[in-house]
Design an enzyme around this catalytic site. Structure first.
Site, PDB file in Angstrom:
ATOM      1  CE  LYS A 287      35.924  57.299  41.725  1.00  5.05           C
ATOM      2  NZ  LYS A 287      36.182  55.851  41.682  1.00  5.05           N
TER       3      LYS A 287
ATOM      4  CE1 TYR B  56      38.557  59.762  42.136  1.00  3.99           C
ATOM      5  CE2 TYR B  56      37.026  60.899  43.582  1.00  3.99           C
ATOM      6  CZ  TYR B  56      37.841  59.821  43.314  1.00  3.99           C
ATOM      7  OH  TYR B  56      37.934  58.781  44.225  1.00  3.99           O
TER       8      TYR B  56
HETATM    9  N1  LIG Z   1      41.808  56.945  48.602  1.00  4.68           N
HETATM   10  C1  LIG Z   1      40.682  57.641  48.737  1.00  4.68           C
HETATM   11  O1  LIG Z   1      40.615  58.637  49.494  1.00  4.68           O
HETATM   12  C2  LIG Z   1      39.435  57.208  48.013  1.00  4.68           C
HETATM   13  C3  LIG Z   1      38.201  57.702  48.468  1.00  4.68           C
HETATM   14  C4  LIG Z   1      37.043  57.328  47.812  1.00  4.68           C
HETATM   15  C5  LIG Z   1      37.092  56.469  46.725  1.00  4.68           C
HETATM   16  N2  LIG Z   1      38.296  56.010  46.295  1.00  4.68           N
HETATM   17  C6  LIG Z   1      38.283  55.099  45.139  1.00  4.68           C
HETATM   18  O2  LIG Z   1      38.760  53.846  45.561  1.00  4.68           O
HETATM   19  C7  LIG Z   1      39.304  53.142  44.443  1.00  4.68           C
HETATM   20  C8  LIG Z   1      40.655  52.563  44.835  1.00  4.68           C
HETATM   21  O3  LIG Z   1      41.529  53.634  45.129  1.00  4.68           O
HETATM   22  P1  LIG Z   1      42.672  53.565  46.240  1.00  4.68           P
HETATM   23  O4  LIG Z   1      42.507  54.760  47.078  1.00  4.68           O
HETATM   24  O5  LIG Z   1      42.714  52.231  46.867  1.00  4.68           O
HETATM   25  O6  LIG Z   1      43.928  53.856  45.308  1.00  4.68           O
HETATM   26  P2  LIG Z   1      45.300  53.054  45.029  1.00  4.68           P
HETATM   27  O7  LIG Z   1      46.073  53.951  44.164  1.00  4.68           O
HETATM   28  O8  LIG Z   1      45.881  52.589  46.309  1.00  4.68           O
HETATM   29  O9  LIG Z   1      44.800  51.801  44.214  1.00  4.68           O
HETATM   30  C9  LIG Z   1      44.285  51.921  42.911  1.00  4.68           C
HETATM   31  C10 LIG Z   1      44.747  50.715  42.117  1.00  4.68           C
HETATM   32  O10 LIG Z   1      44.118  50.780  40.834  1.00  4.68           O
HETATM   33  C11 LIG Z   1      45.079  50.392  39.878  1.00  4.68           C
HETATM   34  N3  LIG Z   1      44.722  50.935  38.569  1.00  4.68           N
HETATM   35  C12 LIG Z   1      44.807  52.221  38.141  1.00  4.68           C
HETATM   36  N4  LIG Z   1      44.414  52.302  36.865  1.00  4.68           N
HETATM   37  C13 LIG Z   1      44.066  51.047  36.478  1.00  4.68           C
HETATM   38  C14 LIG Z   1      43.593  50.481  35.273  1.00  4.68           C
HETATM   39  N5  LIG Z   1      43.411  51.232  34.170  1.00  4.68           N
HETATM   40  N6  LIG Z   1      43.325  49.153  35.243  1.00  4.68           N
HETATM   41  C15 LIG Z   1      43.539  48.386  36.333  1.00  4.68           C
HETATM   42  N7  LIG Z   1      44.006  48.852  37.491  1.00  4.68           N
HETATM   43  C16 LIG Z   1      44.268  50.167  37.563  1.00  4.68           C
HETATM   44  C17 LIG Z   1      46.402  50.955  40.385  1.00  4.68           C
HETATM   45  O11 LIG Z   1      47.509  50.281  39.804  1.00  4.68           O
HETATM   46  C18 LIG Z   1      46.260  50.699  41.881  1.00  4.68           C
HETATM   47  O12 LIG Z   1      46.788  49.445  42.252  1.00  4.68           O
HETATM   48  C19 LIG Z   1      39.352  54.152  43.305  1.00  4.68           C
HETATM   49  O13 LIG Z   1      38.255  53.928  42.445  1.00  4.68           O
HETATM   50  C20 LIG Z   1      39.207  55.486  44.004  1.00  4.68           C
HETATM   51  O14 LIG Z   1      38.651  56.467  43.183  1.00  4.68           O
HETATM   52  C21 LIG Z   1      39.463  56.346  46.927  1.00  4.68           C
END
Ligand SMILES: NC(=O)c1ccc[n+]([C@@H]2O[C@H](COP(=O)([O-])OP(=O)(O)OC[C@H]3O[C@@H](n4cnc5c(N)ncnc54)[C@H](O)[C@@H]3O)[C@@H](O)[C@H]2O)c1
Length: 283
Positions: free
Chosen positions: A157, A153
Site C-alpha cells: 500500500k 499489506y
Molecule cells: N476494508 C477495509 O478496511 C479497507 C481499508 C483500506 C483499504 N482497503 C482496500 O480497498 C480495496 C477494496 O477492498 P474491500 O474492502 O472493498 O474488499 P472486498 O473483499 O469487499 O472487495 C475486494 C474485491 O476484489 C476482488 N479481487 C480480489 N483479488 C482480485 C484479483 N486478483 N483480480 C480481480 N479482483 C480481485 C474480490 O473478488 C472482491 O470482490 C482493497 O484494495 C483493499 O486493500 C480496504
C-alpha cells in the site's frame, strides 16, 4: 477554474464487493458507464445487474497484465474513450513477520501491487493518447502510515501511494490525473477474509483486532462518496475517516507521537498473540 467531472466511461476493478462496488455505484449515479471488473465472475455479474443498464460485468484477474490490457483496450474500442480507471482490487494479509512466508509476500505483491501497476500502465497509455482521464488507485491508511502486523499489506500500500503520487507529477502535462484513496477500516468482507491467516489470528477475521484501533468502521458508501468527490476535486491523496486523518497528520506534524502509536499497535498485537497461545495451551 475547476474542470467539470462528468465521466462517461469507467472501469472499476474489485467492483463485485465492498468499496469497489460502492465506487461503481457512485460513478453510475454521476452518469458514467461502468465496467464492474472482478475475479469473482458471479459477483461481478450480480453487482452489474443491481447497478442497472449503465453497468456491465467483466471477469478479470488484475495480476494478469495481458488480461488487464485486453480489458482496457476492449472497453476503449467499444466506447471510444476511457475517463476513469479505478485500480481497487485487493486482498488482506495479517500477521507478524515471523508468522508469514513467501506465499503471503507473493500474493500481496501480485494482487495489491502488480494488480495496480497493470491497471495504471494499461489505462495511462489510453489516457495519454486521448489527452484526458483520471486514474484512482485504492491504497489504504496502511499506505500512509506504517502498519505493524500486516507487513506485506503495508508494503504494497505504501508502494501504491508512491506510484500514484509520482505518476501524478509525470501525468499532469499529459492531461491525465492521478489520485490515491487511503481509507481507514471499512466494513467489507475483506476484514473477514485474511489471506492464509496465521493460526494466532484465531480465524481469518481481523475485525476484533482492528476494532481496538477504530471502534466504528466506515461504510463502503461513505468511502466511495469521499473517493468520487476527491476525483471531482482532483485531490492527490484522499484519506477517509477520522483515524486516517488523525494518524496521517500526527505522522507529519508530530512524528514521535505517531511512532509511539505505531509501536503500541505492534506491542498490542504481540500481546494478543501471546494471550491466544496461552489459551490454546490451557485447553
Ligand atoms: N476494508 C477495509 O478496511 C479497507 C481499508 C483500506 C483499504 N482497503 C482496500 O480497498 C480495496 C477494496 O477492498 P474491500 O474492502 O472493498 O474488499 P472486498 O473483499 O469487499 O472487495 C475486494 C474485491 O476484489 C476482488 N479481487 C480480489 N483479488 C482480485 C484479483 N486478483 N483480480 C480481480 N479482483 C480481485 C474480490 O473478488 C472482491 O470482490 C482493497 O484494495 C483493499 O486493500 C480496504
Amino acid at each position: 477554474m475547476r474542470k467539470a467531472f462528468e465521466p462517461k466511461v469507467s472501469i472499476v476493478t474489485g467492483a463485485a464487493s465492498g468499496i469497489g462496488r460502492a465506487i461503481a455505484a457512485e460513478l453510475v449515479a454521476r452518469g458514467s458507464r461502468v465496467v464492474v471488473a472482478d475475479l469473482d465472475a458471479d459477483g461481478a455479474t450480480r453487482a452489474a445487474a443491481e447497478l442497472g443498464p449503465l453497468a456491465s460485468a467483466a471477469t478479470l484477474d488484475v495480476a494478469d497484465a495481458a488480461a488487464v490490457t485486453a480489458l482496457v483496450q476492449r472497453v476503449t474500442a467499444e466506447h471510444g474513450r476511457l475517463d476513469v480507471m479505478v485500480n481497487n482490487a485487493g486482498i488482506a494479509i495479517g500477521g507478524l513477520l515471523e508468522e508469514l512466508d513467501e506465499r503471503h509476500w507473493d500474493k500481496a505483491l501480485a494482487v495489491n501491487l502488480r494488480g495496480v501497476i497493470n491497471g495504471v500502465t494499461a489505462a495511462y497509455e489510453v489516457m495519454r493518447a486521448q489527452g484526458s482521464g483520471h486514474i484512482l488507485n485504492t491504497a489504504s491508511l496502511a499506505g500512509l502510515i506504517p502498519a505493524p502486523a500486516m507487513l506485506p499489506y503495508t508494503t504494497t500500500k505504501h508502494a501504491v501511494v508512491g506510484l500514484s503520487t509520482a505518476l501524478r507529477a509525470e501525468a499532469a502535462s499529459q492531461g491525465v490525473r492521478v489520485s490515491v484513496l487511503c481509507p481507514g477500516f471499512v466494513d467489507t468482507p475483506l476484514l473477514d477474509d485474511v489471506y492464509a491467516a496465521p493460526a494466532s489470528f484465531g480465524g481469518s477475521s481481523v475485525r476484533a483486532r482492528v476494532r481496538l484501533l477504530q471502534p466504528r468502521f466506515l461504510t463502503p458508501e461513505q468511502t466511495a462518496k469521499r473517493a468520487v468527490d476527491g476525483l471531482a476535486a482532483n485531490k492527490a491523496v484522499i484519506p477517509v475517516g477520522f483515524l486516517a486523518h488523525l494518524t496521517w497528520r500526527t505522522l507529519r506534524y508530530a512524528p514521535p507521537v505517531a511512532r509511539a502509536m505505531i509501536q503500541g499497535q505492534a506491542t498490542g498485537h504481540r500481546r494478543l498473540n501471546e494471550r491466544a497461545a496461552r489459551r490454546a495451551a490451557s485447553r
